[in-house]
Design a protein around this motif. Structure first.
Motif, PDB file in Angstrom:
ATOM      1  N   UNK A 146      20.910  33.603  43.816  1.00  0.00           N
ATOM      2  CA  UNK A 146      21.346  34.998  43.936  1.00  0.00           C
ATOM      3  C   UNK A 146      22.634  35.282  43.164  1.00  0.00           C
ATOM      4  N   UNK A 147      22.563  36.271  42.274  1.00  0.00           N
ATOM      5  CA  UNK A 147      23.755  36.678  41.539  1.00  0.00           C
ATOM      6  C   UNK A 147      24.200  35.731  40.458  1.00  0.00           C
ATOM      7  N   UNK A 148      23.349  34.749  40.100  1.00  0.00           N
ATOM      8  CA  UNK A 148      23.734  33.752  39.095  1.00  0.00           C
ATOM      9  C   UNK A 148      22.671  33.697  37.994  1.00  0.00           C
ATOM     10  N   UNK A 149      23.102  33.881  36.767  1.00  0.00           N
ATOM     11  CA  UNK A 149      22.233  33.710  35.604  1.00  0.00           C
ATOM     12  C   UNK A 149      22.521  32.355  34.975  1.00  0.00           C
ATOM     13  N   UNK A 150      21.480  31.554  34.809  1.00  0.00           N
ATOM     14  CA  UNK A 150      21.590  30.281  34.101  1.00  0.00           C
ATOM     15  C   UNK A 150      20.800  30.394  32.810  1.00  0.00           C
ATOM     16  N   UNK A 151      21.459  30.140  31.695  1.00  0.00           N
ATOM     17  CA  UNK A 151      20.796  30.215  30.399  1.00  0.00           C
ATOM     18  C   UNK A 151      21.216  29.037  29.548  1.00  0.00           C
ATOM     19  N   UNK A 152      20.229  28.349  28.994  1.00  0.00           N
ATOM     20  CA  UNK A 152      20.538  27.268  28.066  1.00  0.00           C
ATOM     21  C   UNK A 152      19.684  27.431  26.820  1.00  0.00           C
ATOM     22  N   UNK A 153      20.211  26.945  25.700  1.00  0.00           N
ATOM     23  CA  UNK A 153      19.521  27.128  24.427  1.00  0.00           C
ATOM     24  C   UNK A 153      19.843  25.980  23.487  1.00  0.00           C
ATOM     25  N   UNK A 154      18.983  25.815  22.509  1.00  0.00           N
ATOM     26  CA  UNK A 154      19.244  24.883  21.421  1.00  0.00           C
ATOM     27  C   UNK A 154      19.054  25.628  20.104  1.00  0.00           C
ATOM     28  N   UNK A 155      19.878  25.264  19.147  1.00  0.00           N
ATOM     29  CA  UNK A 155      19.793  25.848  17.813  1.00  0.00           C
ATOM     30  C   UNK A 155      19.666  24.711  16.810  1.00  0.00           C
ATOM     31  N   UNK A 156      18.599  24.751  16.014  1.00  0.00           N
ATOM     32  CA  UNK A 156      18.393  23.745  14.978  1.00  0.00           C
ATOM     33  C   UNK A 156      18.719  24.360  13.624  1.00  0.00           C
ATOM     34  N   UNK A 157      19.655  23.757  12.920  1.00  0.00           N
ATOM     35  CA  UNK A 157      19.966  24.143  11.551  1.00  0.00           C
ATOM     36  C   UNK A 157      19.606  22.967  10.648  1.00  0.00           C
ATOM     37  N   UNK A 158      18.753  23.198   9.672  1.00  0.00           N
ATOM     38  CA  UNK A 158      18.402  22.114   8.743  1.00  0.00           C
ATOM     39  C   UNK A 158      18.571  22.583   7.311  1.00  0.00           C
ATOM     40  N   UNK A 159      19.396  21.877   6.587  1.00  0.00           N
ATOM     41  CA  UNK A 159      19.611  22.198   5.183  1.00  0.00           C
ATOM     42  C   UNK A 159      18.376  21.842   4.363  1.00  0.00           C
ATOM     43  N   UNK A 160      18.143  22.589   3.315  1.00  0.00           N
ATOM     44  CA  UNK A 160      16.955  22.382   2.483  1.00  0.00           C
ATOM     45  C   UNK A 160      16.906  20.981   1.872  1.00  0.00           C
ATOM     46  N   UNK A 161      18.061  20.363   1.660  1.00  0.00           N
ATOM     47  CA  UNK A 161      18.064  19.036   1.048  1.00  0.00           C
ATOM     48  C   UNK A 161      18.150  17.916   2.084  1.00  0.00           C
ATOM     49  N   UNK A 162      17.890  18.243   3.341  1.00  0.00           N
ATOM     50  CA  UNK A 162      17.924  17.250   4.403  1.00  0.00           C
ATOM     51  C   UNK A 162      16.594  17.237   5.150  1.00  0.00           C
ATOM     52  N   UNK A 163      16.291  16.108   5.786  1.00  0.00           N
ATOM     53  CA  UNK A 163      15.064  16.003   6.582  1.00  0.00           C
ATOM     54  C   UNK A 163      15.378  15.943   8.074  1.00  0.00           C
ATOM     55  N   UNK A 164      16.664  15.943   8.424  1.00  0.00           N
ATOM     56  CA  UNK A 164      17.076  15.813   9.819  1.00  0.00           C
ATOM     57  C   UNK A 164      17.718  17.118  10.280  1.00  0.00           C
ATOM     58  N   UNK A 165      17.336  17.560  11.469  1.00  0.00           N
ATOM     59  CA  UNK A 165      17.917  18.773  12.034  1.00  0.00           C
ATOM     60  C   UNK A 165      19.303  18.520  12.599  1.00  0.00           C
ATOM     61  N   UNK A 166      20.183  19.483  12.438  1.00  0.00           N
ATOM     62  CA  UNK A 166      21.439  19.508  13.176  1.00  0.00           C
ATOM     63  C   UNK A 166      21.153  20.297  14.464  1.00  0.00           C
TER      64      UNK A 166
END
Length: 250
Positions: free
Chosen positions: A109-129
């Motif tokens: 009650x009265x509490x919002x819980x929000x979690x998220x992930x953001x993936x940034x991957x450079x075009x010259x990389x194969x691994x996500x940040x």
């Protein structure tokens, strides 16, 4: 020094534009409660240098100040985690990639819980940040809550309980790299649901890969605070109901 300051100002301008420019997308209702509607906005697209797929929250309420607060406290800082400019020199045909995902709950009650992930991957990389983001919001108090606001015990006891519960839950699983509860760090992200206190960890923090640890509330052995049980929200509502009568008596 002047070059450093100029670079810092340019970076701030880029981050500011990312926060201000929410991409258009399809809106669907994610959940409702406590006089609040949380929308899931899905936006996809690409240009010459970037491909993106975003799920991000938007808020609506009869209390317009609440919706505005949540936009400032949640939506804008989340969107600011996108890389707003080309991340690197791209090979022919390659593009930067951004993926954003979120989960929200109003289980308490009265509490919002929000979690998220953001993936940034450079075009010259194969691994996500991978970037982690979470907010626990007291909707009535218009304030962000820390994990320590959720329990009545002192900070040290809360930290110890979370470490012990996470380590106990991970024991026996493949890829675990911590050998003692004391080695368990603070979670990179936290999600609150009725059933579990969910901790999210980046790769190579508690396991080789990014992982989610679901800890039943009873396993924590901690006492929920009034803000988590809803007693604080009930007290605030009662005080608001009484206030006009006090004014009239005066």
């Amino acid at each position: 020094m002047k070059r450093f300051l100029a670079l810092l100002m340019a970076l701030c301008m880029v981050m500011g534009s990312a926060a201000a420019e929410a991409p258009d997308g399809d809106r669907t209702v994610e959940l409702t409660g406590d006089g609040l509607t949380v929308y899931r906005v899905k936006a996809t697209g690409e240009d010459d240098t970037l491909q993106y797929k975003l799920d991000y929250p938007a808020f609506e309420s009869e209390d317009t100040s609440l919706a505005a607060y949540l936009t400032d406290a949640v939506t804008e800082p989340l969107l600011a985690l996108r890389r707003a400019a080309p991340m690197a020199g791209a090979a022919a045909g390659a593009k930067d990639y951004i993926r954003m995902m979120f989960y929200a709950s109003l289980d308490f009650p009265g509490v919002l819980s929000l979690e998220a992930t953001v993936l940034n991957r450079s075009a010259d990389q194969s691994i996500n940040e991978m970037l982690f983001f979470y907010r626990i919001i007291d909707l009535n108090g218009r304030r962000e809550l820390s994990v320590y606001d959720l329990f009545t015990e002192p900070r040290e006891q809360v930290d110890t309980a979370i470490r012990s519960a996470v380590f106990s839950t991970l024991s026996g699983q493949e890829g675990v790299i911590v050998t003692d509860a004391a080695q368990v760090p603070a979670p990179n992200s936290i999600k609150l649901t009725t059933d579990v206190f969910q901790c999210l960890y980046a790769a190579r923090t508690v396991t080789e890969k990014a992982t989610t640890v679901n800890v039943p509330w009873a396993q924590l052995g901690l006492t929920p605070s009034p803000v988590l049980t809803g007693e604080a929200a009930a007290a605030d509502m009662a005080a608001a109901d009484v206030q006009p009568d006090v004014a009239q008596d005066e």
